[in-house]
Design a protein around this motif. Sequence first.
Motif, mmCIF file in Angstrom:
data_model
loop_
_atom_site.group_PDB
_atom_site.id
_atom_site.type_symbol
_atom_site.label_atom_id
_atom_site.label_comp_id
_atom_site.label_asym_id
_atom_site.label_seq_id
_atom_site.Cartn_x
_atom_site.Cartn_y
_atom_site.Cartn_z
ATOM 1 N N THR A 170 0.826 -1.207 0.000
ATOM 2 C CA THR A 170 0.000 0.000 0.000
ATOM 3 C C THR A 170 0.859 1.255 0.000
ATOM 4 O OG1 THR A 170 -1.746 -1.185 1.186
ATOM 5 C CG2 THR A 170 -1.827 1.217 1.221
ATOM 6 N N GLN A 171 1.908 1.258 0.842
ATOM 7 C CA GLN A 171 2.787 2.421 0.901
ATOM 8 C C GLN A 171 3.560 2.601 -0.397
ATOM 9 O OE1 GLN A 171 1.198 3.822 3.529
ATOM 10 N NE2 GLN A 171 3.204 4.736 3.922
ATOM 11 N N ALA A 172 3.960 1.502 -1.013
ATOM 12 C CA ALA A 172 4.660 1.602 -2.294
ATOM 13 C C ALA A 172 3.733 2.173 -3.367
ATOM 14 C CB ALA A 172 5.181 0.226 -2.711
ATOM 15 N N GLN A 173 2.463 1.780 -3.338
ATOM 16 C CA GLN A 173 1.502 2.339 -4.288
ATOM 17 C C GLN A 173 1.320 3.832 -4.066
ATOM 18 O OE1 GLN A 173 0.064 0.763 -6.829
ATOM 19 N NE2 GLN A 173 -0.962 2.674 -7.449
ATOM 20 N N ARG A 174 1.273 4.251 -2.797
ATOM 21 C CA ARG A 174 1.153 5.676 -2.512
ATOM 22 C C ARG A 174 2.367 6.458 -3.012
ATOM 23 N NH1 ARG A 174 -1.177 5.736 3.746
ATOM 24 N NH2 ARG A 174 -3.242 4.832 3.267
ATOM 25 N N LEU A 176 11.085 1.767 21.960
ATOM 26 C CA LEU A 176 10.777 3.132 21.510
ATOM 27 C C LEU A 176 9.532 3.168 20.628
ATOM 28 C CD1 LEU A 176 14.389 4.447 20.761
ATOM 29 C CD2 LEU A 176 12.913 5.035 22.698
ATOM 30 N N LEU A 177 9.379 2.181 19.756
ATOM 31 C CA LEU A 177 8.184 2.153 18.910
ATOM 32 C C LEU A 177 6.933 1.829 19.721
ATOM 33 C CD1 LEU A 177 9.478 0.361 15.680
ATOM 34 C CD2 LEU A 177 9.280 2.809 16.130
ATOM 35 N N SER A 178 7.064 0.944 20.698
ATOM 36 C CA SER A 178 5.913 0.615 21.540
ATOM 37 C C SER A 178 5.489 1.812 22.379
ATOM 38 C CB SER A 178 6.253 -0.567 22.452
ATOM 39 O OG SER A 178 6.561 -1.718 21.694
ATOM 40 N N ALA A 179 6.444 2.622 22.820
ATOM 41 C CA ALA A 179 6.099 3.790 23.633
ATOM 42 C C ALA A 179 5.235 4.776 22.862
ATOM 43 C CB ALA A 179 7.379 4.471 24.121
ATOM 44 N N TRP A 180 5.405 4.888 21.556
ATOM 45 C CA TRP A 180 4.601 5.807 20.739
ATOM 46 C C TRP A 180 3.339 5.128 20.206
ATOM 47 C CZ3 TRP A 180 5.475 10.986 19.866
ATOM 48 C CH2 TRP A 180 4.736 11.593 18.857
ATOM 49 N N GLY A 181 3.278 3.809 20.314
ATOM 50 C CA GLY A 181 2.139 3.083 19.772
ATOM 51 C C GLY A 181 2.233 2.821 18.286
ATOM 52 N N VAL A 182 3.461 2.659 17.769
ATOM 53 C CA VAL A 182 3.648 2.383 16.345
ATOM 54 C C VAL A 182 3.162 0.969 16.048
ATOM 55 C CG1 VAL A 182 5.348 2.214 14.489
ATOM 56 C CG2 VAL A 182 5.588 3.965 16.256
ATOM 57 N N PRO A 183 2.426 0.762 14.973
ATOM 58 C CA PRO A 183 1.991 -0.593 14.639
ATOM 59 C C PRO A 183 3.174 -1.519 14.385
ATOM 60 C CG PRO A 183 0.774 1.046 13.367
ATOM 61 C CD PRO A 183 1.894 1.770 14.045
ATOM 62 N N MET A 184 2.971 -2.787 14.734
ATOM 63 C CA MET A 184 3.959 -3.834 14.465
ATOM 64 C C MET A 184 5.293 -3.543 15.144
ATOM 65 S SD MET A 184 3.230 -4.449 10.410
ATOM 66 C CE MET A 184 1.556 -4.467 9.789
ATOM 67 N N ALA A 185 5.264 -2.986 16.343
ATOM 68 C CA ALA A 185 6.515 -2.646 17.025
ATOM 69 C C ALA A 185 7.343 -3.885 17.328
ATOM 70 C CB ALA A 185 6.199 -1.887 18.315
ATOM 71 N N MET A 237 10.687 0.310 8.826
ATOM 72 C CA MET A 237 10.172 1.042 9.980
ATOM 73 C C MET A 237 9.504 2.345 9.554
ATOM 74 S SD MET A 237 12.346 2.550 13.198
ATOM 75 C CE MET A 237 13.451 1.148 13.094
ATOM 76 N N ILE A 238 10.131 3.075 8.651
ATOM 77 C CA ILE A 238 9.594 4.365 8.230
ATOM 78 C C ILE A 238 8.310 4.183 7.422
ATOM 79 C CG2 ILE A 238 10.078 6.384 6.798
ATOM 80 C CD1 ILE A 238 13.025 6.050 7.628
ATOM 81 N N MET A 239 8.269 3.158 6.566
ATOM 82 C CA MET A 239 7.054 2.911 5.793
ATOM 83 C C MET A 239 5.882 2.561 6.702
ATOM 84 S SD MET A 239 8.553 0.810 2.502
ATOM 85 C CE MET A 239 6.980 0.782 1.667
ATOM 86 N N ASN A 276 3.020 12.208 11.726
ATOM 87 C CA ASN A 276 3.750 12.347 12.987
ATOM 88 C C ASN A 276 4.427 11.039 13.377
ATOM 89 O OD1 ASN A 276 2.941 15.018 13.223
ATOM 90 N ND2 ASN A 276 1.096 14.501 14.391
ATOM 91 N N THR A 277 3.719 9.929 13.185
ATOM 92 C CA THR A 277 4.311 8.627 13.507
ATOM 93 C C THR A 277 5.475 8.318 12.579
ATOM 94 O OG1 THR A 277 2.129 7.858 14.229
ATOM 95 C CG2 THR A 277 3.800 6.182 13.822
ATOM 96 N N GLY A 278 5.340 8.691 11.310
ATOM 97 C CA GLY A 278 6.445 8.468 10.381
ATOM 98 C C GLY A 278 7.679 9.262 10.755
ATOM 99 N N ILE A 279 7.478 10.535 11.136
ATOM 100 C CA ILE A 279 8.615 11.352 11.570
ATOM 101 C C ILE A 279 9.235 10.775 12.842
ATOM 102 C CG2 ILE A 279 9.271 13.636 12.397
ATOM 103 C CD1 ILE A 279 7.113 14.797 10.570
ATOM 104 N N TYR A 280 8.386 10.293 13.736
ATOM 105 C CA TYR A 280 8.913 9.679 14.963
ATOM 106 C C TYR A 280 9.744 8.436 14.636
ATOM 107 C CZ TYR A 280 8.975 7.310 19.486
ATOM 108 O OH TYR A 280 9.365 6.669 20.637
#
Length: 376
Positions: A123-127, A241-250, A275-277, A285-289
Amino acid sequence: MMTPDDTAAAPDQTSGPTDIRDGLVRSEAKRAAVWLGMASLIALAVYLAQPLIVIFGGIVFAAMIDGGQRLLARALPARLQLPRGVRIAIVLLAAVAFVVWLVMFAGNQIAAQATELPRLIATQAQRLGDLARAHGLLPKIIDMSGLETRIAGELAGGVGPLTRALGGLFGGFTTFFLIIVLGIYFAVEPDLYQRGLAWLLPTQTRNDWHGITHDMGRALRRLLFGRLIGMASEGAATWLLLSAWGVPMAALLGLLTGLLAFLPNIGAPISGGLMIMVGFSAGVNTGIYCIVVYAVVQIVDGNIVVPMVAKKTADLAPALVLGAQLIFGVLFGLLGLVLADPLVAMVKIALQRQASRNDSDRVDDAADAAGSGSPR
């Protein structure tokens, strides 16, 4: 006087058709035989390159086991020291227990995330593709004619690649199993194989062989220990660090980051890109984090963890390691990519040992020449 019986019993001293009487020709023939033997050994090594890289993988795995049992011996007090075989068994059982724990307790969550990750990346690659087309970076060519025919052809033609992929998967499991078995054998009785190889060498070079293998083993253990420390630190830091922000699939991203950290120069960009995708799929905001997390983890690992470990291991130039990864990756696939770093370290140690021996011989020759030229 010799009797006829004595004459018959005496060895025949007459020249045969294969005897070479000319000393120069005989010397050149021996030299040519040596060169032909060396060429044959090189050709045999090229032909057996795949089995040899698997054997080297077993040596690397044995170094990891040996490093674990040495670390356990240092951690135990003197009155509780265990035999080497028992320490090796404890290390192997601990590794099996970790894998079982990972599968049982974290497996469900990671498996669910792993099934979702390819769809998210697509999906991200399509975007990204749509964004690039909107700015004229990609051609806007969409040919819908014969779409059904092409899809049917792709599905029919996909049977062959699927069969080859399954064969490669089973081959990968077989290679991994052979590496584990070889590594256990090498770790249990390393002196047996070291003496066996030394027996094949000339007597005057056996001491150098033992010294080289000792240096190689020590450097390989420290190199792998450093890799494991880097894998654990990067994977755990990324997950937390990813879990602290609630990033999916941490959890999955932390695991992938830790595993890919074993590949210097290559693993970090791959894990960072994933990770960035994933981060941008949850919002800007999550992507920048995620970008900040990737930068912080790599800066800490590159400036604190790696330098501390590199002081006690073979200091390898990044460009040299990357070049070796490209070459061995093309020649041996993923296994060559994983083993390129340890192999380059072993070759460097062997060359350094040979260079120091040449310097020592040169100093000895100069001392002998000065001694013979001094007046009596």
